[in-house]
Design an enzyme around this catalytic site. Structure first.
Site, PDB file in Angstrom:
ATOM      1  N   GLY A 119      -4.123  -3.993  -4.418  1.00 22.81           N
ATOM      2  CA  GLY A 119      -5.115  -2.979  -4.779  1.00 22.81           C
ATOM      3  C   GLY A 119      -4.382  -1.719  -5.177  1.00 22.81           C
ATOM      4  CG  HIS A 120      -1.964  -1.382  -7.883  1.00 22.80           C
ATOM      5  ND1 HIS A 120      -1.263  -1.986  -8.882  1.00 22.80           N
ATOM      6  CD2 HIS A 120      -1.445  -1.841  -6.739  1.00 22.80           C
ATOM      7  CE1 HIS A 120      -0.355  -2.792  -8.357  1.00 22.80           C
ATOM      8  NE2 HIS A 120      -0.450  -2.718  -7.052  1.00 22.80           N
ATOM      9  CE  LYS A 164       3.014  -2.389  -4.586  1.00 16.99           C
ATOM     10  NZ  LYS A 164       2.830  -2.168  -3.167  1.00 16.99           N
ATOM     11  CD  GLN A 173       0.763  -8.743  -2.625  1.00 18.06           C
ATOM     12  OE1 GLN A 173       1.524  -9.406  -3.300  1.00 18.06           O
ATOM     13  NE2 GLN A 173      -0.453  -8.455  -3.034  1.00 18.06           N
ATOM     14  CG  ASP A 197      -1.770  -1.242   1.319  1.00 15.98           C
ATOM     15  OD1 ASP A 197      -2.243  -1.720   0.284  1.00 15.98           O
ATOM     16  OD2 ASP A 197      -1.915  -1.756   2.449  1.00 15.98           O
TER      17      ASP A 197
HETATM   18  P1  IMP Z   1      -2.799 -12.769   1.419  1.00 14.42           P
HETATM   19  O1  IMP Z   1      -1.823 -12.164   0.472  1.00 14.42           O
HETATM   20  O2  IMP Z   1      -4.235 -12.492   1.059  1.00 14.42           O
HETATM   21  O3  IMP Z   1      -2.529 -14.221   1.666  1.00 14.42           O
HETATM   22  O4  IMP Z   1      -2.596 -12.042   2.849  1.00 14.42           O
HETATM   23  C1  IMP Z   1      -1.412 -12.224   3.622  1.00 14.42           C
HETATM   24  C2  IMP Z   1      -1.015 -10.926   4.323  1.00 14.42           C
HETATM   25  O5  IMP Z   1      -0.583  -9.986   3.354  1.00 14.42           O
HETATM   26  C3  IMP Z   1      -2.158 -10.253   5.091  1.00 14.42           C
HETATM   27  O6  IMP Z   1      -1.599  -9.616   6.222  1.00 14.42           O
HETATM   28  C4  IMP Z   1      -2.665  -9.205   4.110  1.00 14.42           C
HETATM   29  O7  IMP Z   1      -3.279  -8.118   4.775  1.00 14.42           O
HETATM   30  C5  IMP Z   1      -1.352  -8.784   3.472  1.00 14.42           C
HETATM   31  N1  IMP Z   1      -1.528  -8.257   2.109  1.00 14.42           N
HETATM   32  C6  IMP Z   1      -1.717  -8.952   0.977  1.00 14.42           C
HETATM   33  N2  IMP Z   1      -1.785  -8.140  -0.081  1.00 14.42           N
HETATM   34  C7  IMP Z   1      -1.608  -6.894   0.375  1.00 14.42           C
HETATM   35  C8  IMP Z   1      -1.535  -5.610  -0.259  1.00 14.42           C
HETATM   36  O8  IMP Z   1      -1.621  -5.456  -1.480  1.00 14.42           O
HETATM   37  N3  IMP Z   1      -1.318  -4.556   0.585  1.00 14.42           N
HETATM   38  C9  IMP Z   1      -1.174  -4.691   1.915  1.00 14.42           C
HETATM   39  N4  IMP Z   1      -1.223  -5.867   2.548  1.00 14.42           N
HETATM   40  C10 IMP Z   1      -1.439  -6.966   1.777  1.00 14.42           C
END
Ligand code: IMP
Length: 434
Positions: A40-41, A16, A220, A13
């Site tokens: 999420g962008h 990017k 991420q 977040d």
């Molecule tokens: P998953 O990627 O859905 O398996 O989530 C694993 C961890 O990564 C959790 O703590 C999510 O909140 C975090 N996470 C996954 N994608 C994002 C992102 O794009 N931004 C922030 N946190 C993320």
């Protein structure tokens, strides 16, 4: 032209999407290489706010080709939804024209979402990411390039649904998959996306040989990397530079620039330690002024001071050539700003992140304090950025205390800032004059 890598250097977040959207003006290709619709962008174009989870941020530049690369896990229903939305706002269907899906990318099926919805420990986004990567590692996942082979194959569907149902039952889920529904899904995915599925690594290699400009867009952030992040509170892919080319199907020698995106403070969603997390008025200020709610799940983000220990770790893993600092405007109005330079762990000062989650949870931040700077409205910040870029003054257009803050971060991390974001608008970014 070589490839440029854009990576999140904290817990995701960092903004990017906005940077990729800007850089895409000079790029012919924007490539996602890992993750899926857990990302999420947001891209703000004047009054228009566009949110993407799968479509690379270069979508807004019509001449830019888009690749969903080998290392991704893709939910076809979410992709379809984004394409319908995009079609409504632009009139374009980019499938097979400028949107290409790697035949090696793995497919998120309803089964993976059901499994992920059982998570109680990590705080995942619930989008099926981990279970899909688990199937990939177990070498039982379904890839886009294999769809045509299993389309209409009842024997495959029966054995696959049996395996899925055994896993669902063992995990305590009441959901079940039928062979018929699996076959219907496969047929729909084939019908919807077959024109886009191709050997995307080869396309990119050819483009690079022709001197075209490629952006590898990370999802991420470094601290969510499965190997180098705050395990087990991480995502299931390698989010770092090492995977940017591998997950795109090209070799690392193509890359020259690696930009680490970092907020001027820090945020995290989901569980796991974050040493500089704030539970006070300043934390509320950052969350409210910065509108810190997840693009994907709407969850409130946890907020804290900038953490140079995290950033040095991210730089060691990724070798940033520049930092893109975002959301500096959010710090406006604070009297003083803290920067974490080290941790106190069990009575000792440590300058590196411990690998154990429980040790990280015991780390207490050691701060240096610098003066704050005044707040401005978003339109004032936008005006400052536009003028700075027009006059070529760079960060000198910012209040002296803000310039001092940026310098401190550069020295602590050991990487120069190439741009500073002061608002959500596409033009609210000041480029370095150096
Ligand atoms: P998953 O990627 O859905 O398996 O989530 C694993 C961890 O990564 C959790 O703590 C999510 O909140 C975090 N996470 C996954 N994608 C994002 C992102 O794009 N931004 C922030 N946190 C993320």
């Amino acid at each position: 032209m070589p490839a440029t890598v854009i990576l999140g250097s904290q817990w995701g977040d960092e903004g990017k999407g906005k940077l990729v959207d800007r850089l895409a003006e000079q790029a012919t290709w924007v490539v996602r290489f890992q993750g899926g619709n857990n990302a999420g962008h947001t891209v703000v174009l004047g009054e228009q706010v566009l949110k993407f989870h799968l479509l690379p941020s270069g979508i807004t530049r019509k001449e830019c080709n888009l690749i969903l690369g080998d290392g991704m896990v893709i939910d076809p229903w979410v992709l379809d939804h984004e394409l319908v939305n995009w079609n409504e706002s632009s009139g374009e269907d980019p499938r097979g024209e400028r949107l290409f899906i790697s035949e090696r990318a793995h497919i998120i099926l309803p089964y993976h979402r059901y499994m992920d919805s059982l998570d109680k420990k990590i705080g995942t986004t619930g989008r099926g990411i981990g279970p899909t990567y688990a199937d990939k590692i177990n070498r039982i996942g379904l890839r886009f390039g294999d769809l045509a082979e299993v389309n209409g194959d009842l024997q495959w569907a029966s054995s696959s649904s049996e395996r899925m149902n055994a896993s669902l039952e063992a995990a305590g889920s009441l959901e079940r998959i039928t062979a018929d529904s699996l076959l219907e899904d496969v047929k729909w995915i084939c019908d919807s996306f077959s024109t886009s599925i191709t050997h995307t690594g080869l396309m990119l290699d050819n483009a690079l040989k022709l001197g075209e400009n490629v952006i590898l867009e990370g999802a991420q952030g470094c601290l969510l990397d499965i190997d180098q992040g705050t395990f087990p509170y991480v995502t299931s892919s390698v989010t770092s530079r090492g995977n940017s080319t591998h997950g795109a199907g090209i070799h690392p020698g193509h890359v020259d620039e690696v930009i680490g995106i970092t907020k001027a403070y820090i945020t995290r969603v989901g569980n796991g330690a974050m040493p500089t997390e704030l539970f006070d008025e300043v934390g509320n200020h950052l969350g409210t002024v910065g509108q810190e709610f997840g693009t994907t799940t709407g969850r409130k983000r946890r907020c804290g001071w900038f953490d140079a220990v995290v950033m040095r770790h991210a730089h060691r893993i990724n070798g940033f050539t520049g930092l893109a600092l975002t959301k500096l405007d959010v710090l406006g109005g604070l009297d003083e700003i803290n920067i974490c330079v080290a941790y106190e762990l069990d009575g000792k000062e440590v300058r590196e992140m411990p690998s154990s989650a429980s040790a990280l949870a015991r780390c207490k931040p050691i701060y240096v304090t610098v003066p704050g700077f005044p707040s401005h409205s978003l339109s004032e910040w936008l005006g400052i950025a536009k003028k700075a870029n027009k006059d070529g003054t760079g960060f000198k257009a910012l209040p002296a205390a803000a310039q001092h803050y940026i310098k401190q971060l550069e020295v602590l991390v050991g990487v120069p800032c190439t741009s500073v974001g002061v608002g959500p608008d596409r033009d609210a970014t000041i480029d370095s004059a150096e």
